[in-house]
Every structure is written in C-alpha cells, then in structure tokens.
Motif scaffolding. Structure first.
Motif, short mmCIF file in Angstrom:
data_model
loop_
_atom_site.label_atom_id
_atom_site.label_comp_id
_atom_site.label_asym_id
_atom_site.label_seq_id
_atom_site.Cartn_x
_atom_site.Cartn_y
_atom_site.Cartn_z
N GLY A 12 -10.62 1.89 -1.74
CA GLY A 12 -10.73 0.63 -2.48
C GLY A 12 -9.79 0.59 -3.65
N THR A 13 -9.79 1.57 -4.49
CA THR A 13 -8.91 1.63 -5.65
C THR A 13 -8.42 3.06 -5.82
OG1 THR A 13 -10.15 -0.13 -6.76
CG2 THR A 13 -8.72 1.25 -8.13
N ALA A 14 -7.10 3.21 -6.08
CA ALA A 14 -6.56 4.56 -6.25
C ALA A 14 -5.55 4.57 -7.37
CB ALA A 14 -5.91 5.04 -4.95
N GLN A 15 -5.55 5.62 -8.15
CA GLN A 15 -4.56 5.84 -9.18
C GLN A 15 -3.75 7.07 -8.81
OE1 GLN A 15 -6.58 6.09 -12.93
NE2 GLN A 15 -7.08 3.90 -13.00
N ILE A 16 -2.44 6.86 -8.53
CA ILE A 16 -1.58 7.94 -8.04
C ILE A 16 -0.42 8.08 -9.00
CG2 ILE A 16 -0.22 8.78 -6.12
CD1 ILE A 16 -1.86 6.95 -4.28
N ALA A 17 -0.26 9.24 -9.58
CA ALA A 17 0.82 9.47 -10.54
C ALA A 17 2.17 9.50 -9.87
CB ALA A 17 0.56 10.77 -11.29
N ASP A 18 2.26 10.18 -8.74
CA ASP A 18 3.55 10.31 -8.04
C ASP A 18 3.26 10.40 -6.56
OD1 ASP A 18 6.18 10.58 -7.46
OD2 ASP A 18 6.33 12.69 -8.03
N VAL A 19 4.01 9.66 -5.74
CA VAL A 19 3.74 9.66 -4.31
C VAL A 19 5.05 9.57 -3.54
CG1 VAL A 19 3.48 7.14 -4.24
CG2 VAL A 19 2.43 8.53 -2.45
N SER A 20 5.10 10.26 -2.42
CA SER A 20 6.24 10.20 -1.51
C SER A 20 5.70 9.75 -0.16
CB SER A 20 6.92 11.57 -1.40
OG SER A 20 7.95 11.51 -0.44
N ILE A 21 6.13 8.57 0.29
CA ILE A 21 5.60 7.99 1.53
C ILE A 21 6.73 7.89 2.54
CG2 ILE A 21 4.46 5.97 2.52
CD1 ILE A 21 3.37 5.34 -0.24
N THR A 22 6.53 8.46 3.71
CA THR A 22 7.55 8.42 4.76
C THR A 22 7.63 7.05 5.39
OG1 THR A 22 7.18 10.76 5.24
CG2 THR A 22 8.31 9.46 6.91
N ASN A 23 6.50 6.45 5.67
CA ASN A 23 6.47 5.14 6.31
C ASN A 23 5.25 4.40 5.82
OD1 ASN A 23 6.91 2.97 7.95
ND2 ASN A 23 6.26 3.94 9.84
N ALA A 24 5.47 3.22 5.17
CA ALA A 24 4.33 2.49 4.62
C ALA A 24 4.36 1.06 5.11
CB ALA A 24 4.37 2.51 3.10
N LYS A 25 3.19 0.55 5.46
CA LYS A 25 3.03 -0.85 5.84
C LYS A 25 2.11 -1.48 4.82
CE LYS A 25 3.70 -0.07 10.81
NZ LYS A 25 4.01 1.34 10.69
N ILE A 26 2.66 -2.37 3.96
CA ILE A 26 1.92 -2.97 2.86
C ILE A 26 1.74 -4.46 3.15
CG2 ILE A 26 1.87 -3.38 0.37
CD1 ILE A 26 3.70 -0.95 0.07
N ALA A 27 0.50 -4.89 3.25
CA ALA A 27 0.22 -6.28 3.58
C ALA A 27 0.51 -7.20 2.41
CB ALA A 27 -1.24 -6.44 4.04
N SER A 28 0.20 -6.78 1.19
CA SER A 28 0.41 -7.60 0.01
C SER A 28 0.82 -6.70 -1.15
CB SER A 28 -0.88 -8.36 -0.34
OG SER A 28 -0.68 -9.15 -1.49
N LEU A 29 1.93 -7.11 -1.83
CA LEU A 29 2.46 -6.30 -2.92
C LEU A 29 2.64 -7.18 -4.15
CD1 LEU A 29 3.70 -3.61 -3.94
CD2 LEU A 29 5.91 -4.44 -3.09
N ASP A 30 2.09 -6.79 -5.27
CA ASP A 30 2.25 -7.52 -6.52
C ASP A 30 3.60 -7.14 -7.13
OD1 ASP A 30 2.14 -8.77 -8.93
OD2 ASP A 30 0.22 -7.90 -9.57
N VAL A 31 4.59 -8.08 -7.03
CA VAL A 31 5.94 -7.76 -7.50
C VAL A 31 5.98 -7.60 -9.00
CG1 VAL A 31 7.04 -8.90 -5.54
CG2 VAL A 31 6.52 -10.22 -7.58
N ASN A 32 5.00 -8.12 -9.71
CA ASN A 32 4.97 -7.97 -11.17
C ASN A 32 4.74 -6.52 -11.58
OD1 ASN A 32 5.40 -10.73 -11.78
ND2 ASN A 32 3.25 -11.16 -11.33
N LYS A 33 4.25 -5.70 -10.64
CA LYS A 33 3.97 -4.30 -10.94
C LYS A 33 5.14 -3.38 -10.60
CE LYS A 33 -0.25 -5.30 -12.16
NZ LYS A 33 -0.66 -5.25 -13.58
N ILE A 34 6.22 -3.96 -10.00
CA ILE A 34 7.37 -3.13 -9.62
C ILE A 34 8.17 -2.78 -10.87
CG2 ILE A 34 9.50 -3.03 -8.29
CD1 ILE A 34 8.30 -4.99 -6.34
N SER A 35 8.51 -1.53 -11.02
CA SER A 35 9.33 -1.10 -12.15
C SER A 35 10.57 -0.41 -11.63
CB SER A 35 8.52 -0.15 -13.06
OG SER A 35 8.15 1.01 -12.34
N GLY A 36 11.49 -0.12 -12.53
CA GLY A 36 12.74 0.51 -12.14
C GLY A 36 13.86 -0.52 -12.08
N ASN A 37 14.96 -0.19 -11.44
CA ASN A 37 16.11 -1.06 -11.34
C ASN A 37 15.89 -2.07 -10.21
OD1 ASN A 37 18.62 -2.28 -11.25
ND2 ASN A 37 19.74 -0.38 -11.64
N VAL A 38 15.12 -3.12 -10.53
CA VAL A 38 14.76 -4.10 -9.51
C VAL A 38 15.98 -4.84 -8.99
CG1 VAL A 38 13.36 -6.14 -9.04
CG2 VAL A 38 12.48 -4.35 -10.54
#
Length: 245
Positions: A12-38
C-alpha cells in the motif's frame, strides 16, 4: 532485515531510500515528485525520435526533411535547403512602448518573394495558385512586377490615401446617372472624378456629368485651330492660341 527476496507483493505505501529496478511497469506516476535533471531526461527521450523534433532551452525545432521549422521566443522561422526563408512572429516598433506589439509576416534577406495562395474550390491536391504576392525588385518572375501583385478581384470599401500632404482620398465606387450604374474612380466624396461604361467615359463635377468621349470625338482631327485668349471690347480677337488637334 538485511535482505529479502519477494516474488509477489502488494504494498500500500512504501518508503524506499534507494532502489534499482530492472524493469518497471507504473500505471500512474506523479510527475511533481520527479527530481533530478528533468529537462535532460525529456530531451534525451524525445530529440530525434518523434518527427525529427528537438527541444532545447530556446524553443523547439521540427525537421520534416525538406523544411525546418524553428519555434523561438518571438515566433516561428522557416528554413529550406539551408536558406532561411522568413517567418511569422510578434514584433514591436521603434519609438513605441513595449506594450505596442503586432503580428509580423517577414521575409528573410536571401528569400525572393512572399505570397497568399489558394487551391480551386473543392480541390485538395493541386498546387495552390497565387492570388496575391510581393516580389523584390530583382526577383519578380515574367508577368509580375516588383512590389505587390494582385491576381484576383480586389474591392476597396474605404478611401485610399495618396502620398504627400493632400487630405483628399481616392475612391472607387458606383455612380448612378442617366438610369445606369457606372464604375467610378476619383475623389472619395464622389464630387470629382471619372465614370465609364461600355463605350463612353464621363467627367464628373459635383452633380453634373459630362460625356467626355463625345467632346474628344468632336475635337478629334480638327487640325490647326485658333482659340481666342484676349478679346477686344468691339468683339475682335486680339490674341489667340494656336492649337493642333
């Protein structure tokens, strides 16, 4: 827990400090939470992949293979065969405030002409036919002239200003007299000018219409005539003009 292998999980809810994902399928992504060189992320995944479109900090460029379209801070510019043709944009005017703005259709220095064209009614495949055009003094094709050329009917609903300090305007309209409608050109107040029909030209002065064609025909081929310029009190002619008609 130092390590775990989870085959299937519903979180339901997860807090992950650092993650490496080989293949991810994301149904909905909040772009306001994206950081880095967008911006770099968007450019690297867009430029050159969608209709040869590139995005940078100054605007966007679309390369269709023949024509390059640049969308810049002031509008749009077109380039073909390596030559800048011109564009459409917003422009101010020297001596005016910053809020004084307008839409400008402009031709670049190496391009030859600009035109407005149309396909025939109902035709969606033919080359558009030029209806109005503007040419430089050294680039007008055969049958055209430097400046504006009109290749369709034109109507002037208002008076036309002429160069100089004259306040009178040139007008084009219809004058009705003798029971007929005649094309008229002359003073915009319709008090002085010329009107013409299929066989006669009329001189207009106020509300009077003179058949100019008949006058010219009557005088034509009279040869040498003497027109009195000074007449004595006894009715004799003192001086005259010698005129050959």
């Amino acid at each position: 827990m130092d390590g775990a292998l989870i085959k299937n999980a519903s979180i339901g809810t997860a807090q992950i400090a650092d993650v490496s994902i080989t293949n991810a399928k994301i149904a909905s992504l909040d772009v306001n939470k994206i950081s880095g060189n967008v911006s770099n992320f968007i450019q690297s995944n867009w430029n050159g992949k969608y209709g040869s479109t590139t995005i940078n900090s100054t605007g966007m460029t679309v390369n269709s293979g023949g024509v390059i379209t640049d969308f810049m801070n002031s509008g749009m510019k077109l380039t073909m065969a390596g030559e800048s043709i011109g564009g459409i944009g917003v422009q101010g005017m020297t001596g005016k405030p910053n809020t004084y703005q307008g839409l400008t259709f402009w031709l670049d220095g190496n391009a030859e002409y600009m035109a407005w064209a149309a396909r025939n009614n109902g035709d969606t495949s033919m080359n558009p036919v030029i209806q109005m055009s503007w040419y430089r003094s050294n680039s007008a094709p055969t049958g055209a002239y430097a400046g504006f050329n009109f290749d369709d009917d034109v109507i002037f609903n208002q008076g036309i200003n002429v160069p100089g300090i004259s306040k009178a305007k040139l007008g084009f309209t219809t004058k009705t007299f003798n029971g007929f409608n005649y094309p008229y050109f002359g003073d915009s107040r319709l008090q002085a000018g010329l009107a013409y029909g299929s066989g006669y030209t009329y001189q207009i002065s106020g509300t009077t219409y003179y058949n100019l064609t008949r006058v010219i025909k009557a005088l034509d081929n009279l040869g040498a005539v003497k027109i009195p310029s000074v007449i004595n009190s006894d009715g004799t002619v003192k001086t005259w003009f010698n005129v050959t008609l």
